[in-house]
Design a protein around this motif. Structure first.
Motif, PDB file in Angstrom:
ATOM      1  N   ALA A  84     100.404  36.995  44.467  1.00 53.60           N
ATOM      2  CA  ALA A  84      98.907  37.805  44.118  1.00 53.60           C
ATOM      3  C   ALA A  84      99.609  39.378  45.114  1.00 53.60           C
ATOM      4  CB  ALA A  84      97.781  37.555  44.187  1.00 53.60           C
ATOM      5  N   ARG A 113      93.344  35.625  40.660  1.00 52.12           N
ATOM      6  CA  ARG A 113      92.946  36.674  41.855  1.00 52.12           C
ATOM      7  C   ARG A 113      93.643  38.124  42.137  1.00 52.12           C
ATOM      8  NH1 ARG A 113      95.187  34.033  47.445  1.00 52.12           N
ATOM      9  NH2 ARG A 113      94.085  32.236  46.751  1.00 52.12           N
ATOM     10  N   ARG A 117      90.775  41.714  41.208  1.00 52.62           N
ATOM     11  CA  ARG A 117      91.403  42.891  41.994  1.00 52.62           C
ATOM     12  C   ARG A 117      91.712  44.419  41.723  1.00 52.62           C
ATOM     13  NH1 ARG A 117      94.489  39.470  46.469  1.00 52.62           N
ATOM     14  NH2 ARG A 117      92.634  38.448  47.918  1.00 52.62           N
TER      15      ARG A 117
END
Length: 410
Positions: A84, A113, A117
């Protein structure tokens, strides 16, 4: 057009069905005007090529440094975290508009993930359920703790992704049965890059003679020797096939976990002299072996993996202008219409396989018409230059939705 970062388990220069599908997708998307790059996780094990992005066959790939380590569970969690973070770093540098993650679920979860973000939409593409693939490969057991955990992780990624893609109706139906919204799941069928399958090579008689194939028809299998492929049933059928057609030969090209057992079975068979193993061959030489084969046979055994997943190999054989015979498991039935694009026979049934092959070999007058119909089917429904367009509505829907959300927030 769209800038897409593909999140991958592994890629070129490694060679596998996974990397060949990836190559075909990326090449086709480039042909449609998209900008594409790939990013692999820590499980991609290949010699470092120096500065990133690496270039292979004209495609660009980033890597995730490090090696998974530690006890089970913790190792995978750390691997997802590293993946990630690497997705975020590459995205901040290259600025993709879409993250397109391909199974297994570890990469999918890393993409979900990172996408949250970064504020980027995530497409998750499922090529197979890896817990079922492990059962088929003999490295897992259905219902075990690992099997259930892998399935649960897959479900989590499917719920977290903005859109889901599968390669066939079997996988889509299974996901819907688990309670997922069918409107979120798009089928992107397996395909063939027909630019790589131009004019098939002519049969090299001297090469055939050197392999002991003689002048009669040749049944072939070119691929990996896993137990679920059912090659033991094909070898068991050979004495009956020979009784009907004494000049037939069987050519087995490849290798894998079942190879030793298959060689031992063939050696003890009354048909031993008609069964020829070649071993693994470089990918660029596969066409030479296809040219020797009249009928490519896929005797897969009946199980969840083979019922839910459509294989790529029969499509490649059709593109090569070969007759295709296959067991009537669900994955094959999605690709092959019995008597039209191929011949289907009962799975796990050597006698049924032998009867179907004998009938096909005895009906050579229809071979050319069958080959033409199968090739036309691939051109119409499974050419990547056409199939890749199916991604565009998925991407555009997500980008439009993301723009609407951003506009409302502003």
């Amino acid at each position: 057009m769209t800038r897409v970062l593909h999140i991958l388990d592994h890629s070129l220069p490694l060679q596998s069905g996974y990397t060949f599908r990836t190559r075909a997708i990326l090449k086709a998307q480039e042909g449609l005007g998209h900008e594409v790059r790939g990013l692999t996780g820590q499980r991609h094990i290949a010699p470092a090529e120096g500065a990133e992005p690496e270039s292979h066959d004209g495609l660009c790939f980033y890597r995730t440094p490090g090696t998974p380590s530690g006890p089970p569970g913790l190792s995978e969690w750390q691997e997802i975290g590293a993946f990630a973070r690497r997705i975020e770093a590459v995205a901040q540098e290259w600025r993709p508009q879409v993250l397109h993650a391909h199974s297994p679920a570890l990469g999918g979860l890393a993409a979900v993930r990172a996408g949250r973000r970064l504020g980027l939409p995530v497409v998750y593409e499922i090529r197979a359920f890896w817990e079922d693939a492990a059962v088929g490969n003999g490295t897992g057991r259905e219902g075990s703790l690992r099997y259930r955990l892998t399935r649960a992780l897959e479900d989590r990624v499917v719920r977290g992704a903005d859109a889901v893609v599968t390669i066939c109706e079997g996988l889509r139906g299974d996901l819907v049965a688990r309670g997922n919204d069918p409107a979120r799941i798009t089928v992107m069928p397996n395909g063939v890059d027909l630019a790589l399958f131009g004019q098939p090579l002519e049969r090299d008689a001297a090469f055939a003679q050197s392999l002991g194939l003689g002048e009669g028809p040749v049944i072939g299998f070119l691929g990996s020797f896993y137990p679920y492929e059912g090659l033991d049933d094909l070898i068991a059928a050979m004495p009956a096939i020979l009784a009907a057609r004494p000049d037939v030969r069987l050519l087995l090209v490849g290798g894998g976990p079942a190879e030793a057992a298959l060689r031992a079975q063939a050696q003890s068979s009354p048909a031993a002299a008609a069964i020829h193993f070649v071993g693994r061959v470089p990918h660029h030489e596969v066409d030479r072996y296809y040219a020797l084969v009249d009928v490519v046979c896929y005797p897969r055994k009946a199980m969840r993996l083979t019922d839910l997943v459509t294989p790529l190999k029969p499509l490649e054989a059709m593109a090569q202008g070969k007759l295709v015979a296959a067991s009537s498991v669900g994955g094959h039935r999605e690709l092959i219409e019995d008597g039209m694009t191929g011949t289907l026979f009962p799975p796990d049934d050597a006698a049924g396989l032998a009867a179907a092959m004998a009938a096909l070999l005895d009906d050579s007058a229809m071979w050319d018409a069958r080959r033409a119909v199968a090739r036309a089917f691939v051109e119409r429904a499974h050419d990547w230059s056409v199939n890749a367009r199916r991604y565009d509505p998925v991407y555009q829907t997500l980008l439009t939705r993301r723009q609407a959300i951003s506009g409302a927030a502003a």
